[in-house]
Every structure is written in C-alpha cells, then in structure tokens.
Design an enzyme around this catalytic site. Structure first.
Site, PDB file in Angstrom:
ATOM      1  N   GLU A 159       0.763  -1.233  -0.059  1.00  0.00           N
ATOM      2  CA  GLU A 159       0.138   0.015  -0.249  1.00  0.00           C
ATOM      3  C   GLU A 159       0.772   0.927  -0.312  1.00  0.00           C
ATOM      4  O   GLU A 159       1.116   2.081   0.970  1.00  0.00           O
ATOM      5  CB  GLU A 159      -1.005  -0.262   1.072  1.00  0.00           C
ATOM      6  CG  GLU A 159      -1.735  -0.768   0.876  1.00  0.00           C
ATOM      7  CD  GLU A 159      -2.753  -0.631   1.742  1.00  0.00           C
ATOM      8  OE1 GLU A 159      -3.150  -0.264   2.714  1.00  0.00           O
ATOM      9  OE2 GLU A 159      -4.617  -2.280   1.626  1.00  0.00           O
ATOM     10  N   GLU A 304      -5.316  -9.276   0.466  1.00  0.00           N
ATOM     11  CA  GLU A 304      -5.766  -8.736   2.100  1.00  0.00           C
ATOM     12  C   GLU A 304      -7.336  -7.903   1.149  1.00  0.00           C
ATOM     13  O   GLU A 304      -7.554  -7.336   0.366  1.00  0.00           O
ATOM     14  CB  GLU A 304      -5.238  -7.242   2.840  1.00  0.00           C
ATOM     15  CG  GLU A 304      -4.311  -7.649   2.770  1.00  0.00           C
ATOM     16  CD  GLU A 304      -3.781  -6.042   3.839  1.00  0.00           C
ATOM     17  OE1 GLU A 304      -4.304  -4.995   4.145  1.00  0.00           O
ATOM     18  OE2 GLU A 304      -2.286  -5.560   3.733  1.00  0.00           O
TER      19      GLU A 304
HETATM   20  C1  GCO Z   1      -3.513  -1.812   5.651  1.00  0.00           C
HETATM   21  C2  GCO Z   1      -2.218  -2.425   6.045  1.00  0.00           C
HETATM   22  C3  GCO Z   1      -3.345  -3.619   6.959  1.00  0.00           C
HETATM   23  C4  GCO Z   1      -4.219  -2.976   8.024  1.00  0.00           C
HETATM   24  C5  GCO Z   1      -5.535  -4.189   7.610  1.00  0.00           C
HETATM   25  C6  GCO Z   1      -6.787  -3.703   7.751  1.00  0.00           C
HETATM   26  O1  GCO Z   1      -4.259  -2.556   3.989  1.00  0.00           O
HETATM   27  O2  GCO Z   1      -3.695  -1.027   6.015  1.00  0.00           O
HETATM   28  O3  GCO Z   1      -2.026  -3.548   5.243  1.00  0.00           O
HETATM   29  O4  GCO Z   1      -2.081  -3.380   7.801  1.00  0.00           O
HETATM   30  O5  GCO Z   1      -3.596  -4.078   9.017  1.00  0.00           O
HETATM   31  O6  GCO Z   1      -5.278  -2.705   5.907  1.00  0.00           O
HETATM   32  O7  GCO Z   1      -6.504  -1.638   8.067  1.00  0.00           O
END
Ligand code: GCO
Length: 394
Positions: A159, A304
């Site tokens: 990200e 994710e």
């Molecule tokens: C993100 C990060 C994660 C977060 C998850 C929940 O995508 O922000 O990769 O570390 O913990 O997304 O917010």
C-alpha cells in the site's frame, strides 16, 4: 452458491505484517510515532502478538486450519538496522520463517515493506527523498540473495498509496506531513523503489508485484471531478505503474462514496465496522475487476480482504459475499491467483491500536494464547477443499 471449485492451484491464506504482530520493532518510524505525544496513536505496539518468537506455532496452526499460503512481511529495520549494516541473524530468522512455511506445506508470500521504515532512512528524508528508492533496492538485493531461492511470489511494497497519502498529505501516519507536493514526491519514490525491486526479485527467479489499497468508488451526483481528484493520485498512478508486473496485489475493505465536495461518510442505515467503514464486501469484486482492466490484465492476487468486527458471524458473512464476487470475476475470465484474508491474528491496527479486531484467530495479549474463531475454521475448510464444497454459511 454452487460448489464449483476455484482454479487448480488457487492460493488461500491469511496475512500479517511484521510490525503488527512480531513485537519489539523499536528501530522504525512507527515505534517512534507511537511514542510521540503529538501523534494520534491510541497505544504503542509493544510486544504485539510475539509472532517473532511464536511464528512456527502460528504457521502450523494456519496449515492445520486448511490454508495453503501465508503472507507476512519482513522488517527492514531488523535486517538493516543502520545504513549498510545488514544483520545475518535477522535474515536467518526470516529464512527460518520461510522454511517453517515450506515444512507445513504453506506457500510463503513475503512483503518487503509493510508501512514501517528504518529510523535511519527517515533521517535521510524518508519516502519524500528520491534517494530512498536506491536504498530500498539495495535492501531488496540483500533479502533476495538470502532467501530469494525459496520464494515464488514477493510483494515489493504494501500500500504505497496509503503510506504516501496518510504520511505526507493527511498526516495521520509518520512523518505527519500535510503537503500535496510532498505526497506527489513520495508517490514517485515509491514507484521508483517498486520498479527497482521488481528487477531484483525477477533476477532471483521469483514473481513480483506491489499491493494496493483500493476502494469501490461510488460517484454521487456531481461527484465526478471529486472522484478523479481523489482516485487519480491515490490508485490510478500505482495501477499504471503496475502495468507489466507479474501480479497486482488488490487490498479492499469497503466502498467510498464521493459527492461534489469530496468523500462522504457511511450511508445512513448501512452497517459499519469497528474501523468506521461501511460493511460492504461487494467492493472486492469491483476492485478486482478494475485492477485487471486498468493494469492491462496483470494477474490479480487478492493480498488483503477482511473486516474489523466483534461478532465473528459477521466476518463469515463478509468473506462469503466477498468470495462470491471473486468467483464471478473468475467466471468472467479475470485471472485471480488467490485470496488472502486480513488477518491471521487480531493485531496492532496502527493508529487505532488493538481495538479493531480483524483476525481469524484471537490473541490474549497478556498470555499470548491463540484461540481460533469460527471464521478461521470456516474459511480454512473452504480453502482445504478449494471451494468445491461451496462457500455457504455454515
Ligand atoms: C492496510 C494494511 C494493514 C491493515 C489492514 C486493516 O491495508 O492498511 O496493509 O496493515 O491492518 O488493512 O486496516
């Protein structure tokens, strides 16, 4: 939802990030940020889930549940605690983690940078300094030299859009700046760093991609210009940069409604999560399809997807509805390599601390005892049978 199996070799697993689960990651910008009274952090990460020491048991638990993959990140500040000073002990630790995955029959997907940056890098200008791309490339070279022969899929940067925007424009993440030009500079450094790392990862024989926080953008009346202004420097620049990569990591949680004056909050009457997001699992299909289209058909790896809820039954419903969209995308010819659920463990949710729970496995942080939630058992069974027994609610 019928029991048509997902493609042969489809990857199923949970994800974590070093700083959120390992514990004791003091040599990076986030540890400093957590202890800065001026930041909005509600609590420090501290021991987190002690995953640095309990990784073997956690990986064995992930495998026992039925998953065939585990995505985790390496902590740059452990591997290179000072500029040019590389720790063999830290590299050996992560080599043992990769080995533990292989011994458990789980594909390790490694992320080289997941939000945290060594203090010494931030002291040289961090991600707003173009030279950081070179520093990151050198770090990637040392990692791939040490463990690259055991890896097939490597995420370069997690990200970059969130780190650049939250750190240099919004100011909620370190270094807490609020400047468009600095965000633009950080975007460019991340893109340069990513491209350098792709070369390094491919040279070591693995496949590379960045992971991008994406949203299903919903344009309300008159919101067209506002959507373009928000989405352009946040998603589109990185989707363009990902063209030609081996995969694009899609990370989606919810939708974003935008009106003429900009981003709107949750719609009246729509359920919200512990993060304040709308409970909107259908956003995953929308973003998978958009990433596929905007990158010119670079294979999609969902790196994710998940939901912060206290009621675990809501997590099962969320994942089931999200997976329906993944299956529909596959049926329409989108090349989706796998589904990674965030997260394996309830963990440190950055500024929000340990309140928002995303895990398939609960953690008592006093005893470090793990307790598998029903969602972990349900998703593990979907994974074990590759969706061939359906993905209906239990
Ligand atoms: C993100 C990060 C994660 C977060 C998850 C929940 O995508 O922000 O990769 O570390 O913990 O997304 O917010």
């Amino acid at each position: 939802m019928d029991g048509t199996p997902f493609p042969k070799g489809f990857l199923w697993g949970p994800a974590t990030a070093a700083h959120q689960v390992e514990g004791g990651n003091w040599n990076n910008d986030w540890w400093a940020w957590e202890h800065d009274p001026a930041s909005s952090c509600v609590e420090p990460s501290g021991d987190a889930c002690d995953h640095y020491h309990q990784y073997r048991e956690d990986i064995e638990l992930i495998a026992d549940l039925g998953f065939n993959m585990y995505r985790f990140s390496l902590e740059w500040s452990r591997i290179e605690p000072e500029e040019g000073e590389f720790s063999k002990a830290a590299l050996d630790h992560y080599a043992r983690m990769v080995g533990a995955c292989r011994e458990a029959g789980v594909e390790p997907i490694v992320t080289l940078h997941h939000f945290t940056t060594p203090r010494w890098v931030t002291e040289q200008g961090g991600w707003a300094a173009a030279t950081t791309a070179h520093l990151f490339g050198r770090y990637a070279e040392r990692v791939m030299a040490a463990i690259g022969d055991q890896l097939q899929l490597v995420c370069t940067i997690n990200e970059p859009n969130v780190v650049a925007t939250m750190g240099y424009l919004v100011g909620l993440f370190p270094p807490g700046e609020q400047d468009y030009s600095r965000r633009a500079a950080a975007n460019q450094t991340f893109i340069d760093a990513h491209h350098r790392a792709v070369e390094v990862i491919r040279a070591a024989g693995a496949k590379a991609g960045l992971t991008l926080a994406m949203s299903q953008w919903v344009t309300m009346d008159g919101g067209e210009d506002a959507v373009a202004a928000l989405r352009g420097p946040y998603e589109d620049v990185f989707l363009a940069a990902a063209r030609g990569d081996d995969f694009i990591g899609v990370q989606t949680y919810t939708r974003t409604r935008v009106g003429p004056a900009g981003q709107l909050g949750p719609e009246e009457g729509v359920e919200t999560t512990l993060m304040g997001y709308e409970f909107w699992p259908e956003a995953l299909e929308a973003t998978v399809r958009r990433a596929w289209a905007e990158t010119g058909h670079v294979p999609v790896l969902i790196t994710e997807n998940g939901v912060a809820v206290a009621d675990d039954a809501r997590r099962i419903e969320y994942a089931q509805r999200a997976l329906r969209g993944v299956r529909d995308s596959l049926n329409d010819g989108v090349d989706v390599l796998g589904y990674t659920h965030w997260s394996a463990l309830d963990n440190f949710e950055w500024v929000f601390g340990y309140g928002p729970t995303f895990g398939l496995i609960a953690v008592d942080r006093f005893t470090q005892q793990r307790t598998v939630k029903p969602s972990g058992r349900w998703l593990g069974e979907v994974a074990r049978y590759n969706g061939s027994r359906g993905i209906e609610l239990p």
